[in-house]
Design an enzyme around this catalytic site. Sequence first.
Site, PDB file in Angstrom:
ATOM      1  N   GLY A   8       5.909   0.170  -4.119  1.00 52.62           N
ATOM      2  CA  GLY A   8       4.647  -0.812  -3.815  1.00 52.62           C
ATOM      3  C   GLY A   8       3.302  -0.123  -4.076  1.00 52.62           C
ATOM      4  O   GLY A   8       2.294  -0.754  -4.448  1.00 52.62           O
ATOM      5  N   GLU A  56       0.599   5.397   0.275  1.00 48.30           N
ATOM      6  CA  GLU A  56       1.390   4.137   0.802  1.00 48.30           C
ATOM      7  C   GLU A  56       0.834   2.974   0.291  1.00 48.30           C
ATOM      8  O   GLU A  56      -0.329   2.879   0.662  1.00 48.30           O
ATOM      9  CB  GLU A  56       1.996   4.289   2.338  1.00 48.30           C
ATOM     10  CG  GLU A  56       2.729   3.320   2.651  1.00 48.30           C
ATOM     11  CD  GLU A  56       4.320   3.170   2.020  1.00 48.30           C
ATOM     12  OE1 GLU A  56       4.327   2.990   0.903  1.00 48.30           O
ATOM     13  OE2 GLU A  56       5.162   3.365   2.906  1.00 48.30           O
ATOM     14  N   ASP A  57       1.417   1.990   0.201  1.00 44.10           N
ATOM     15  CA  ASP A  57       0.950   0.666   0.112  1.00 44.10           C
ATOM     16  C   ASP A  57       0.230  -0.006   1.512  1.00 44.10           C
ATOM     17  O   ASP A  57      -0.523  -0.693   1.413  1.00 44.10           O
ATOM     18  CB  ASP A  57       1.651  -0.431  -0.660  1.00 44.10           C
ATOM     19  CG  ASP A  57       3.235  -0.492  -0.148  1.00 44.10           C
ATOM     20  OD1 ASP A  57       3.505   0.223   0.757  1.00 44.10           O
ATOM     21  OD2 ASP A  57       3.821  -1.292  -0.652  1.00 44.10           O
ATOM     22  N   ASP A  59       3.511  -1.079   8.304  1.00 43.86           N
ATOM     23  CA  ASP A  59       3.856  -2.192   9.143  1.00 43.86           C
ATOM     24  C   ASP A  59       4.166  -1.740  10.602  1.00 43.86           C
ATOM     25  O   ASP A  59       3.512  -1.404  11.375  1.00 43.86           O
ATOM     26  CB  ASP A  59       4.868  -3.043   8.311  1.00 43.86           C
ATOM     27  CG  ASP A  59       5.310  -4.079   9.079  1.00 43.86           C
ATOM     28  OD1 ASP A  59       4.464  -4.729   9.739  1.00 43.86           O
ATOM     29  OD2 ASP A  59       6.231  -4.829   8.739  1.00 43.86           O
ATOM     30  N   THR A  60       5.452  -1.494  10.835  1.00 45.55           N
ATOM     31  CA  THR A  60       5.979  -1.067  12.284  1.00 45.55           C
ATOM     32  C   THR A  60       5.525   0.384  12.095  1.00 45.55           C
ATOM     33  O   THR A  60       5.609   1.197  13.155  1.00 45.55           O
ATOM     34  CB  THR A  60       7.498  -0.979  12.307  1.00 45.55           C
ATOM     35  OG1 THR A  60       8.036  -0.492  11.198  1.00 45.55           O
ATOM     36  CG2 THR A  60       7.727  -2.645  12.316  1.00 45.55           C
ATOM     37  N   LEU A  87       7.195   5.244   7.196  1.00 45.86           N
ATOM     38  CA  LEU A  87       6.276   6.485   6.905  1.00 45.86           C
ATOM     39  C   LEU A  87       6.338   7.405   7.848  1.00 45.86           C
ATOM     40  O   LEU A  87       6.080   8.635   7.634  1.00 45.86           O
ATOM     41  CB  LEU A  87       4.832   5.746   7.208  1.00 45.86           C
ATOM     42  CG  LEU A  87       3.607   6.315   6.411  1.00 45.86           C
ATOM     43  CD1 LEU A  87       4.069   6.740   5.002  1.00 45.86           C
ATOM     44  CD2 LEU A  87       2.509   5.789   6.407  1.00 45.86           C
ATOM     45  N   LYS A  92      -1.088  -3.027   9.097  1.00 42.92           N
ATOM     46  CA  LYS A  92      -0.989  -3.826   9.960  1.00 42.92           C
ATOM     47  C   LYS A  92      -0.758  -3.462  11.490  1.00 42.92           C
ATOM     48  O   LYS A  92       0.350  -3.167  11.913  1.00 42.92           O
ATOM     49  CB  LYS A  92       0.344  -4.947   9.737  1.00 42.92           C
ATOM     50  CG  LYS A  92       0.532  -5.672   8.549  1.00 42.92           C
ATOM     51  CD  LYS A  92       1.738  -6.453   8.528  1.00 42.92           C
ATOM     52  CE  LYS A  92       2.002  -7.197   6.957  1.00 42.92           C
ATOM     53  NZ  LYS A  92       3.221  -7.653   7.010  1.00 42.92           N
ATOM     54  N   PHE A 143       2.592 -11.748   5.786  1.00 39.08           N
ATOM     55  CA  PHE A 143       3.118 -11.202   4.656  1.00 39.08           C
ATOM     56  C   PHE A 143       2.358 -11.202   3.456  1.00 39.08           C
ATOM     57  O   PHE A 143       2.071 -12.299   3.033  1.00 39.08           O
ATOM     58  CB  PHE A 143       4.578 -11.950   4.301  1.00 39.08           C
ATOM     59  CG  PHE A 143       5.440 -11.220   3.314  1.00 39.08           C
ATOM     60  CD1 PHE A 143       6.135  -9.925   3.821  1.00 39.08           C
ATOM     61  CD2 PHE A 143       5.287 -11.379   2.048  1.00 39.08           C
ATOM     62  CE1 PHE A 143       7.072  -9.227   2.895  1.00 39.08           C
ATOM     63  CE2 PHE A 143       6.138 -10.688   1.269  1.00 39.08           C
ATOM     64  CZ  PHE A 143       6.876  -9.424   1.726  1.00 39.08           C
ATOM     65  N   ARG A 197       3.719  -8.303  -8.265  1.00 35.54           N
ATOM     66  CA  ARG A 197       3.166  -6.924  -8.294  1.00 35.54           C
ATOM     67  C   ARG A 197       1.733  -6.719  -8.924  1.00 35.54           C
ATOM     68  O   ARG A 197       1.139  -6.010  -8.833  1.00 35.54           O
ATOM     69  CB  ARG A 197       4.333  -5.990  -8.367  1.00 35.54           C
ATOM     70  CG  ARG A 197       5.468  -5.869  -7.612  1.00 35.54           C
ATOM     71  CD  ARG A 197       6.144  -4.309  -7.789  1.00 35.54           C
ATOM     72  NE  ARG A 197       7.370  -4.352  -7.285  1.00 35.54           N
ATOM     73  CZ  ARG A 197       7.607  -3.968  -6.099  1.00 35.54           C
ATOM     74  NH1 ARG A 197       6.677  -3.560  -5.309  1.00 35.54           N
ATOM     75  NH2 ARG A 197       9.106  -4.088  -5.772  1.00 35.54           N
TER      76      ARG A 197
HETATM   77  P1  5GP Z   1       7.462  -0.295   8.145  1.00 35.71           P
HETATM   78  O1  5GP Z   1       8.592   0.929   8.029  1.00 35.71           O
HETATM   79  O2  5GP Z   1       6.034   0.365   8.495  1.00 35.71           O
HETATM   80  O3  5GP Z   1       7.795  -1.454   8.779  1.00 35.71           O
HETATM   81  O4  5GP Z   1       7.627  -0.915   6.681  1.00 35.71           O
HETATM   82  C1  5GP Z   1       6.633  -0.585   5.401  1.00 35.71           C
HETATM   83  C2  5GP Z   1       7.312  -1.160   4.425  1.00 35.71           C
HETATM   84  O5  5GP Z   1       7.682  -2.455   4.549  1.00 35.71           O
HETATM   85  C3  5GP Z   1       6.271  -1.164   3.242  1.00 35.71           C
HETATM   86  O6  5GP Z   1       6.182   0.009   2.478  1.00 35.71           O
HETATM   87  C4  5GP Z   1       6.618  -2.097   2.312  1.00 35.71           C
HETATM   88  O7  5GP Z   1       7.465  -1.966   1.529  1.00 35.71           O
HETATM   89  C5  5GP Z   1       7.341  -3.359   3.485  1.00 35.71           C
HETATM   90  N1  5GP Z   1       5.965  -4.172   3.817  1.00 35.71           N
HETATM   91  C6  5GP Z   1       5.801  -4.385   5.056  1.00 35.71           C
HETATM   92  N2  5GP Z   1       4.713  -5.411   5.186  1.00 35.71           N
HETATM   93  C7  5GP Z   1       4.869  -5.874   3.978  1.00 35.71           C
HETATM   94  C8  5GP Z   1       4.114  -7.156   3.567  1.00 35.71           C
HETATM   95  O8  5GP Z   1       3.137  -7.844   4.188  1.00 35.71           O
HETATM   96  N3  5GP Z   1       4.298  -7.454   2.358  1.00 35.71           N
HETATM   97  C9  5GP Z   1       5.220  -6.700   1.527  1.00 35.71           C
HETATM   98  N4  5GP Z   1       5.202  -7.123  -0.020  1.00 35.71           N
HETATM   99  N5  5GP Z   1       5.595  -5.530   1.684  1.00 35.71           N
HETATM  100  C10 5GP Z   1       5.433  -5.234   3.220  1.00 35.71           C
END
Ligand code: 5GP
Length: 178
Positions: A46, A101-102, A105-106, A110, A133, A154, A167
């Site tokens: 990403g 990082e792109d 989320d949670t 990371l 987020k 999303f 992408r």
């Molecule tokens: P986390 O472990 O922080 O929950 O998730 C991070 C990963 O979930 C990101 O690197 C990405 O790959 C994916 N992700 C979380 N939210 C989104 C979103 O809104 N769109 C996309 N395409 N990927 C997301």
Amino acid sequence: MRTQAGERLEVLIPAQDIQARVEHLGKRITLDYEDKELVLIAILKGSFVFVADLARAIDVPLSVDFMAVSSYGMSTKSSGVVRIIKDLDYSLDGKHVLVVEDIVDTGLTLNYIYGHVKSRGAMSVKICSLLDKVSRRQVAVPVHYKGFEIPDEFVVGYGLDVEERYRNLPDVCRVVRS
Ligand code: 5GP
């Protein structure tokens, strides 16, 4: 751009706003790393678009390395159990690392990567994420450089995908399903 049937894209962050923000981040990072050996570690796939623009907005000598990880569990939810698919190519001894990082989320992915990179002998480790987020966070992870905070939706584009699509969109868009 052509979309899947039953799917529509709405621009959330236009390309020109992204470019302006990336330039701003690049200037801050340039000041902070003026006299340091900087390594950007981009998390595939990403962040491939973001790191390409960010690296060119930073005006200090740097190297770039890549890590690829996959999350076990349901495909759209992060489980926090992370498998390394591609590890770093080079030693981080004596280096100052910026993980690129792109989206956070949670924070579970990371958080794992941050711990992994810190255990590899770097002098310092910081995190730069294009999107955040914040309302979804489950574990506290320090995002030292942040592009945009976004709502719990999303998003795709500028490197982010849904099932490998979108992408190459220059904007960050929300996917609306009808
Ligand atoms: P986390 O472990 O922080 O929950 O998730 C991070 C990963 O979930 C990101 O690197 C990405 O790959 C994916 N992700 C979380 N939210 C989104 C979103 O809104 N769109 C996309 N395409 N990927 C997301």
